[in-house]
Design an enzyme around this catalytic site. Structure first.
Site, short mmCIF file in Angstrom:
data_model
loop_
_atom_site.label_atom_id
_atom_site.label_comp_id
_atom_site.label_asym_id
_atom_site.label_seq_id
_atom_site.Cartn_x
_atom_site.Cartn_y
_atom_site.Cartn_z
CG ASP A 1 -2.13 1.00 1.02
OD1 ASP A 1 -3.24 0.55 1.12
OD2 ASP A 1 -1.75 2.06 1.16
CB ILE A 2 0.73 4.28 -2.34
CG1 ILE A 2 1.89 5.29 -2.68
CG2 ILE A 2 -0.53 5.41 -1.84
CD1 ILE A 2 1.48 5.80 -3.96
CG ASN B 1 -12.30 -0.87 3.93
OD1 ASN B 1 -12.49 -1.27 5.11
ND2 ASN B 1 -10.90 -0.29 4.11
CD GLN C 1 -14.67 -0.63 -2.39
OE1 GLN C 1 -15.98 -0.63 -2.22
NE2 GLN C 1 -13.92 -1.50 -3.38
CG HIS D 1 -8.64 -3.05 -2.22
ND1 HIS D 1 -9.72 -2.48 -3.29
CD2 HIS D 1 -8.38 -2.25 -1.09
CE1 HIS D 1 -9.88 -1.49 -2.42
NE2 HIS D 1 -9.43 -1.39 -1.19
CG HIS E 1 -6.81 -3.05 3.09
ND1 HIS E 1 -6.17 -1.58 2.84
CD2 HIS E 1 -8.23 -2.63 2.63
CE1 HIS E 1 -6.85 -0.83 2.60
NE2 HIS E 1 -8.00 -1.42 2.28
P1 5GP Z 1 -9.62 1.45 0.45
O1 5GP Z 1 -10.13 2.67 1.07
O2 5GP Z 1 -10.30 1.37 -0.91
O3 5GP Z 1 -10.13 0.16 1.34
O4 5GP Z 1 -8.24 1.18 -0.02
C1 5GP Z 1 -7.44 1.73 -1.01
C2 5GP Z 1 -6.00 1.68 -0.61
O5 5GP Z 1 -5.30 1.92 -1.86
C3 5GP Z 1 -5.42 2.70 0.36
O6 5GP Z 1 -5.03 2.06 1.53
C4 5GP Z 1 -4.56 3.51 -0.34
O7 5GP Z 1 -3.46 4.19 0.49
C5 5GP Z 1 -4.13 2.68 -1.60
N1 5GP Z 1 -3.72 3.28 -2.58
C6 5GP Z 1 -4.17 4.32 -3.20
N2 5GP Z 1 -3.71 4.60 -4.52
C7 5GP Z 1 -2.46 3.75 -4.30
C8 5GP Z 1 -1.41 3.68 -5.45
O8 5GP Z 1 -1.39 4.40 -6.38
N3 5GP Z 1 -0.72 2.75 -5.23
C9 5GP Z 1 -0.55 1.98 -4.04
N4 5GP Z 1 0.28 1.06 -3.96
N5 5GP Z 1 -1.48 2.02 -3.26
C10 5GP Z 1 -2.81 2.97 -3.27
#
Ligand code: 5GP
Ligand code: ZN
Length: 115
Positions: A30-31, A88, A95, A101, A103
């Site tokens: 994760d970034i 999520n 999300q 995805h 985590h």
């Molecule tokens: P969500 O909030 O949808 O459950 O998780 C999305 C995740 O994607 C977040 O934890 C966010 O930090 C990660 N993320 C968003 N953009 C990027 C990216 O460009 N590269 C990577 N490796 N992770 C990302």
């Protein structure tokens, strides 16, 4: 989907720190990590969330995705130290990227219940 961030990562159009990849799944860091180890496991095929996978694909797709997760757990030693898997789904659950995805979080103690 051409405008999906994780589809672009799966296609190699956006770089990612990859832990594991096969024909169906990809695991990368994760970034914006929320724990010392924070990975994201995605299917290469685009579905926004688990309930949107067609019933006849659920077993195979999630089976392959969880196989990728287990490989990544071993590679990062989380299998020995404990971890949490989180999906999520929808805005109410936080999300932000509408491509399914998982985590994978570990490396610190994790509170329960989550916020
Ligand atoms: P969500 O909030 O949808 O459950 O998780 C999305 C995740 O994607 C977040 O934890 C966010 O930090 C990660 N993320 C968003 N953009 C990027 C990216 O460009 N590269 C990577 N490796 N992770 C990302
Ligand atoms: Zn996508």
């Amino acid at each position: 989907m051409s405008d999906c961030l994780f589809c672009k990562i799966a296609a190699g159009q956006i770089p990612a720190d990859k832990i594991f990849e096969d024909d169906c799944a990809l695991v990368f860091r994760d970034i914006s990590p929320q724990a010392p180890t924070h990975l994201l496991a995605i299917p290469k095929k685009h579905y926004p969330s688990v309930h949107e996978i067609p019933p006849d694909e659920v077993g195979t797709l999630l089976g392959k995705l969880m196989t990728a997760v287990t490989t990544a757990l071993r590679k990062t030693d989380l299998d020995k130290n404990g971890y949490r898997l989180v999906v999520n789904s929808g805005e109410i659950a936080g999300q932000t990227v509408p491509h399914l995805h998982i985590h994978v979080l570990g490396g610190r103690s994790l509170a329960w219940p989550p916020g």
